[in-house]
Design a protein around this motif. Structure first.
Motif, PDB file in Angstrom:
ATOM      1  N   PHE A 164      -5.802  -6.054  11.139  1.00  0.00           N
ATOM      2  CA  PHE A 164      -6.019  -4.617  11.383  1.00  0.00           C
ATOM      3  C   PHE A 164      -7.362  -4.110  10.842  1.00  0.00           C
ATOM      4  O   PHE A 164      -7.722  -2.965  11.064  1.00  0.00           O
ATOM      5  N   MET A 165      -8.096  -4.981  10.136  1.00  0.00           N
ATOM      6  CA  MET A 165      -9.292  -4.518   9.446  1.00  0.00           C
ATOM      7  C   MET A 165     -10.389  -4.056  10.411  1.00  0.00           C
ATOM      8  O   MET A 165     -11.098  -3.082  10.147  1.00  0.00           O
ATOM      9  N   ASN A 166     -10.549  -4.738  11.516  1.00  0.00           N
ATOM     10  CA  ASN A 166     -11.611  -4.398  12.461  1.00  0.00           C
ATOM     11  C   ASN A 166     -11.141  -3.514  13.615  1.00  0.00           C
ATOM     12  O   ASN A 166     -11.908  -3.233  14.537  1.00  0.00           O
ATOM     13  N   MET A 167      -9.893  -3.085  13.543  1.00  0.00           N
ATOM     14  CA  MET A 167      -9.400  -2.140  14.544  1.00  0.00           C
ATOM     15  C   MET A 167      -9.901  -0.735  14.225  1.00  0.00           C
ATOM     16  O   MET A 167     -10.099  -0.388  13.063  1.00  0.00           O
ATOM     17  N   ILE A 168     -10.119   0.057  15.263  1.00  0.00           N
ATOM     18  CA  ILE A 168     -10.542   1.444  15.073  1.00  0.00           C
ATOM     19  C   ILE A 168      -9.320   2.340  15.222  1.00  0.00           C
ATOM     20  O   ILE A 168      -8.681   2.369  16.268  1.00  0.00           O
ATOM     21  N   PHE A 169      -8.988   3.050  14.145  1.00  0.00           N
ATOM     22  CA  PHE A 169      -7.848   3.959  14.147  1.00  0.00           C
ATOM     23  C   PHE A 169      -8.349   5.399  14.246  1.00  0.00           C
ATOM     24  O   PHE A 169      -9.354   5.752  13.630  1.00  0.00           O
ATOM     25  N   SER A 170      -7.656   6.217  15.001  1.00  0.00           N
ATOM     26  CA  SER A 170      -7.988   7.641  15.014  1.00  0.00           C
ATOM     27  C   SER A 170      -7.814   8.200  13.611  1.00  0.00           C
ATOM     28  O   SER A 170      -6.859   7.846  12.907  1.00  0.00           O
ATOM     29  N   TYR A 171      -8.736   9.061  13.229  1.00  0.00           N
ATOM     30  CA  TYR A 171      -8.637   9.678  11.895  1.00  0.00           C
ATOM     31  C   TYR A 171      -8.362  11.173  12.047  1.00  0.00           C
ATOM     32  O   TYR A 171      -9.006  11.837  12.859  1.00  0.00           O
ATOM     33  N   PRO A 172      -7.441  11.715  11.273  1.00  0.00           N
ATOM     34  CA  PRO A 172      -6.558  11.016  10.344  1.00  0.00           C
ATOM     35  C   PRO A 172      -5.206  10.703  10.982  1.00  0.00           C
ATOM     36  O   PRO A 172      -4.621  11.572  11.642  1.00  0.00           O
ATOM     37  N   THR A 173      -4.733   9.506  10.810  1.00  0.00           N
ATOM     38  CA  THR A 173      -3.392   9.133  11.248  1.00  0.00           C
ATOM     39  C   THR A 173      -2.734   8.299  10.150  1.00  0.00           C
ATOM     40  O   THR A 173      -3.435   7.618   9.385  1.00  0.00           O
ATOM     41  N   GLU A 174      -1.423   8.339  10.110  1.00  0.00           N
ATOM     42  CA  GLU A 174      -0.727   7.536   9.106  1.00  0.00           C
ATOM     43  C   GLU A 174      -0.796   6.054   9.429  1.00  0.00           C
ATOM     44  O   GLU A 174      -0.604   5.209   8.558  1.00  0.00           O
ATOM     45  N   SER A 175      -1.090   5.714  10.687  1.00  0.00           N
ATOM     46  CA  SER A 175      -1.222   4.308  11.048  1.00  0.00           C
ATOM     47  C   SER A 175      -2.411   3.646  10.368  1.00  0.00           C
ATOM     48  O   SER A 175      -2.509   2.414  10.342  1.00  0.00           O
TER      49      SER A 175
ATOM     50  N   VAL B 278       0.863  -1.177   0.000  1.00  0.00           N
ATOM     51  CA  VAL B 278       0.000   0.000   0.000  1.00  0.00           C
ATOM     52  C   VAL B 278       0.901   1.229   0.000  1.00  0.00           C
ATOM     53  O   VAL B 278       1.810   1.349   0.836  1.00  0.00           O
ATOM     54  N   ASP B 279       0.665   2.141  -0.922  1.00  0.00           N
ATOM     55  CA  ASP B 279       1.456   3.373  -0.972  1.00  0.00           C
ATOM     56  C   ASP B 279       0.992   4.362   0.093  1.00  0.00           C
ATOM     57  O   ASP B 279      -0.215   4.540   0.314  1.00  0.00           O
ATOM     58  N   LEU B 280       1.940   5.015   0.726  1.00  0.00           N
ATOM     59  CA  LEU B 280       1.619   5.993   1.764  1.00  0.00           C
ATOM     60  C   LEU B 280       0.825   7.171   1.189  1.00  0.00           C
ATOM     61  O   LEU B 280       0.022   7.792   1.894  1.00  0.00           O
ATOM     62  N   SER B 281       1.018   7.446  -0.081  1.00  0.00           N
ATOM     63  CA  SER B 281       0.338   8.578  -0.704  1.00  0.00           C
ATOM     64  C   SER B 281      -1.177   8.403  -0.745  1.00  0.00           C
ATOM     65  O   SER B 281      -1.911   9.359  -1.011  1.00  0.00           O
ATOM     66  N   ALA B 282      -1.661   7.186  -0.488  1.00  0.00           N
ATOM     67  CA  ALA B 282      -3.100   6.929  -0.468  1.00  0.00           C
ATOM     68  C   ALA B 282      -3.740   7.269   0.872  1.00  0.00           C
ATOM     69  O   ALA B 282      -4.961   7.245   1.001  1.00  0.00           O
ATOM     70  N   ILE B 283      -2.925   7.606   1.867  1.00  0.00           N
ATOM     71  CA  ILE B 283      -3.425   7.848   3.220  1.00  0.00           C
ATOM     72  C   ILE B 283      -3.666   9.348   3.421  1.00  0.00           C
ATOM     73  O   ILE B 283      -2.799  10.178   3.130  1.00  0.00           O
ATOM     74  N   ASP B 284      -4.825   9.696   3.957  1.00  0.00           N
ATOM     75  CA  ASP B 284      -5.216  11.105   4.076  1.00  0.00           C
ATOM     76  C   ASP B 284      -4.241  11.925   4.910  1.00  0.00           C
ATOM     77  O   ASP B 284      -3.907  13.065   4.562  1.00  0.00           O
ATOM     78  N   ARG B 285      -3.784  11.413   6.039  1.00  0.00           N
ATOM     79  CA  ARG B 285      -2.863  12.165   6.890  1.00  0.00           C
ATOM     80  C   ARG B 285      -1.546  12.427   6.161  1.00  0.00           C
ATOM     81  O   ARG B 285      -0.945  13.503   6.300  1.00  0.00           O
ATOM     82  N   ALA B 286      -1.100  11.453   5.383  1.00  0.00           N
ATOM     83  CA  ALA B 286       0.131  11.622   4.612  1.00  0.00           C
ATOM     84  C   ALA B 286      -0.035  12.734   3.573  1.00  0.00           C
ATOM     85  O   ALA B 286       0.889  13.507   3.312  1.00  0.00           O
TER      86      ALA B 286
END
Length: 472
Positions: free
Chosen positions: A432-443, A374-382
Motif C-alpha cells: 500500500f506504500m506506493n498507492m495514492i489515497f484520497s486525502y483525508p480518508t480513513e483508508s 497502527v492506531d486509528l487515532s493517528a489518521i487525520d480523517r479519524a
C-alpha cells in the motif's frame, strides 16, 4: 436412470439460492425446496433486518453525541414501532430478488414445503416425491436455546422474533456475547434501553485477534452496557412483565431483572427430520453436516453448503461454497474451498472486521513471522470525525507477506476487502506504500501500515549506508 431433476436443492437461503440460480442459468433442471420463507435467515431475521435496525440505533447515538460537534440536539422519543416498520419495509424491498416468482422465472421449480431425504436420490415433500441426480442441502441454522432451568416457560426473544417487538425495552437482558448479542445489545442501548449482556465465556471476540476483546469491552461499558462475563446460569423465570435471570457471578449469586430477554447463545444446524441418518450423511458431534473441500458429504452425490456445514456461518461464505458446488457438479472441475482469506465483520460501533489468520491461528499453523499495528487515532480523517477508537493489525508470514488482518473502526467492514485482495495475491505489507489515497480518508491507515512495515524492515546497517551515500 433418468431423474426428475439434475439437482434438488433443499433450503432457499443464501447458499441454496446461489446453487439454484447458477445451475438453472447453465441449463440444469433444478428443484428448490423451502419449508419457511424464501431468502432464509439472512433476509428475514439476520443480516438485512439487523443492519437496518442498527442504522436507527447509530443515528440515535449521533444525536445524543451532537453537543461534542457544537450542535444542540435532543432525542425526544424513540418510536420502536416505526423503527421496526422500516426494518420490515427494507425486507419487503429486497424480497423480490429472492422470491419464488423470480426463481421460477429463472427456470427453477420452487416447491414450498419440508423436504425429507428418502434415499440418496429421492426427496419427499408432503405427499409428493421427486428424484434428482444430485442433492444439495442448504438448510442453514437456527437459534440455539441453552438448557437453563425455567427458560422454556419465559417469553424470550431470538433474532427471529426481536424485530417484531412493539415497545422499546426498558431493560433488555441479553444471553450471549457473540455477534448477534453484542450488535443488538449495543443497538438497543443506543436507542435508550438499559442493557445487560450475560455470557458464560470470560471474554469477548474470541475468534478475533487478542487486542480486540479488551478494546471492545471498554467501548461497550463506556456506552453504558453492563457486561457480566464468565458467569454460570442458574434459573430464568417470569412474573407478569418482569423477567428474572438468576446467575452466579464471581462466586456470588445475583438476580438480574428486566422486561425483555434476548437469547443469542449461538446457532444450531437446521437438520432435524431431514433424514440424514436414513441416507448415511455423516454429521459431527454438534450435528453439522461434514463436508470435504469440494463441499461433498459422505454420500458422493449429496453436497452441502452454508451454515448447516458449520464452516464460517456468514452469508458471503454460503454463497462462496455454493459456487464451489456449481463448479463441481456442472463443470466437474474438482474445485476446492480455500479458507485462507475469509473476511468477516461484526457490526458494532465501531465495527470489527477481520480476514485471514489471526495471530494465534498463524502461530498454531506455524506460518506466523511478525505483526504490525497502527492506531486509528493517528489518521487525520479519524481525528476529524472523532473516530479514534480502533486500529489496523497486519499479521505477516514468510517474506513479509500479509496472511491476516484485523481492522477496528467505523468503516472497518468497507475497508477490509483491500486486505483480502492482498492476501489472495500473496502480497507483502509494503503493497500500500506506493498507492495514492484520497486525502483525508480513513483508508490511509493501510498506507500507514505499509510505511510502518518499511521502517521495521530497515536494519541499522542500512541506515549507516544511506547516511554515507547522502554525505558524499
Amino acid at each position: 436412470m433418468r431423474y426428475d431433476y439434475h439437482i434438488i436443492v433443499i433450503g432457499a437461503g443464501s447458499g441454496g439460492l446461489v446453487v439454484a440460480s447458477g445451475a438453472a442459468s447453465l441449463g440444469a433442471r433444478v428443484a428448490l425446496i423451502e419449508a419457511e420463507k424464501m431468502g432464509g435467515d439472512c433476509l428475514n431475521a439476520g443480516c438485512v433486518p439487523s443492519k437496518t435496525f442498527l442504522k436507527s440505533a447509530h443515528i440515535a447515538k449521533a444525536i445524543r453525541d451532537a453537543s461534542m460537534y457544537g450542535l444542540t440536539a435532543d432525542l425526544k422519543k424513540v418510536d420502536i414501532t416505526t423503527v421496526m416498520d422500516r426494518v420490515n419495509k427494507v425486507i419487503r424491498e429486497i424480497e423480490p430478488h429472492d422470491s419464488r416468482e423470480r426463481y421460477e422465472g429463472l427456470g427453477v421449480d420452487v416447491i414450498l414445503g419440508f423436504g425429507e431425504l428418502q434415499d440418496r436420490h429421492t426427496v419427499k415433500i408432503g405427499n409428493e416425491t421427486i428424484t434428482g441426480k444430485y442433492i444439495v442441502i442448504a438448510t442453514g441454522s437456527e437459534p440455539a436455546v441453552p438448557p437453563i432451568h425455567g427458560l422454556n416457560e419465559v417469553n424470550y426473544q431470538t433474532n427471529r422474533t426481536i424485530f417484531h417487538i412493539k415497545e422499546l425495552p426498558g431493560h433488555l437482558i441479553v444471553l450471549g456475547s457473540g455477534p448477534i448479542g453484542i450488535e443488538l445489545g449495543q443497538g438497543f442501548r443506543h436507542l435508550g434501553s438499559q442493557v445487560t449482556i450475560i455470557n458464560r465465556s470470560p471474554g469477548l471476540f474470541k475468534k478475533d485477534d487478542p487486542e480486540v476483546g479488551p478494546l471492545m469491552e471498554k467501548q461497550l461499558k463506556d456506552d453504558g452496557i453492563e457486561l457480566l462475563l464468565g458467569i454460570a446460569y442458574r434459573e430464568v423465570r417470569q412474573d407478569s412483565d418482569v423477567i428474572s435471570v438468576e446467575i452466579e457471578h464471581e462466586g456470588k449469586g445475583r438476580i438480574i431483572t428486566g422486561d425483555q430477554l434476548l437469547v443469542a447463545t449461538g446457532r444450531l444446524p437446521a437438520t432435524k427430520n431431514l433424514g440424514l441418518d436414513k441416507v448415511g450423511v455423516r454429521v459431527d458431534e454438534k450435528g453439522y453436516i461434514v463436508t470435504d473441500k469440494k463441499q461433498k458429504t459422505s454420500v458422493k452425490n449429496i453436497y452441502a453448503c452454508g451454515d448447516v456445514t458449520g464452516h464460517y456461518q456468514f452469508t458471503h461464505m454460503a454463497g462462496y461454497q455454493a459456487g464451489i458446488i456449481i463448479r463441481n457438479i456442472i463443470f466437474k472441475l474438482c474445485a476446492k474451498v480455500d479458507y485462507s482469506a475469509v473476511p468477516w465483520t461484526t457490526y458494532t460501533k465501531p465495527e470489527v472486521a477481520h480476514v485471514g489468520y489471526t495471530e494465534p491461528m498463524a502461530r498454531k499453523a506455524g506460518t506466523y513471522k511478525s505483526s504490525l499495528k497502527v492506531d486509528l487515532s493517528a489518521i487525520d480523517r479519524a481525528k476529524a470525525e472523532d473516530d479514534r477508537v480502533g486500529f489496523l493489525k497486519l499479521n505477516l508470514g514468510k517474506k513479509g507477506r500479509i496472511i491476516g488482518a484485523t481492522l477496528v473502526g467505523e468503516k472497518a467492514g468497507e475497508m477490509i476487502p483491500a486486505i483480502t485482495i492482498a492476501i489472495k495475491q500473496k502480497l507483502t505489507a509494503g503493497i500500500f506504500m506506493n498507492m495514492i489515497f484520497s486525502y483525508p480518508t480513513e483508508s490511509e491507515i493501510l498506507k500507514s501500515a505499509s510505511l510502518e512495515a518499511a521502517k521495521q524492515s530497515l536494519k541499522p546497517w542500512m541506515k549507516k549506508v544511506i547516511r554515507a551515500v547522502l554525505l558524499r
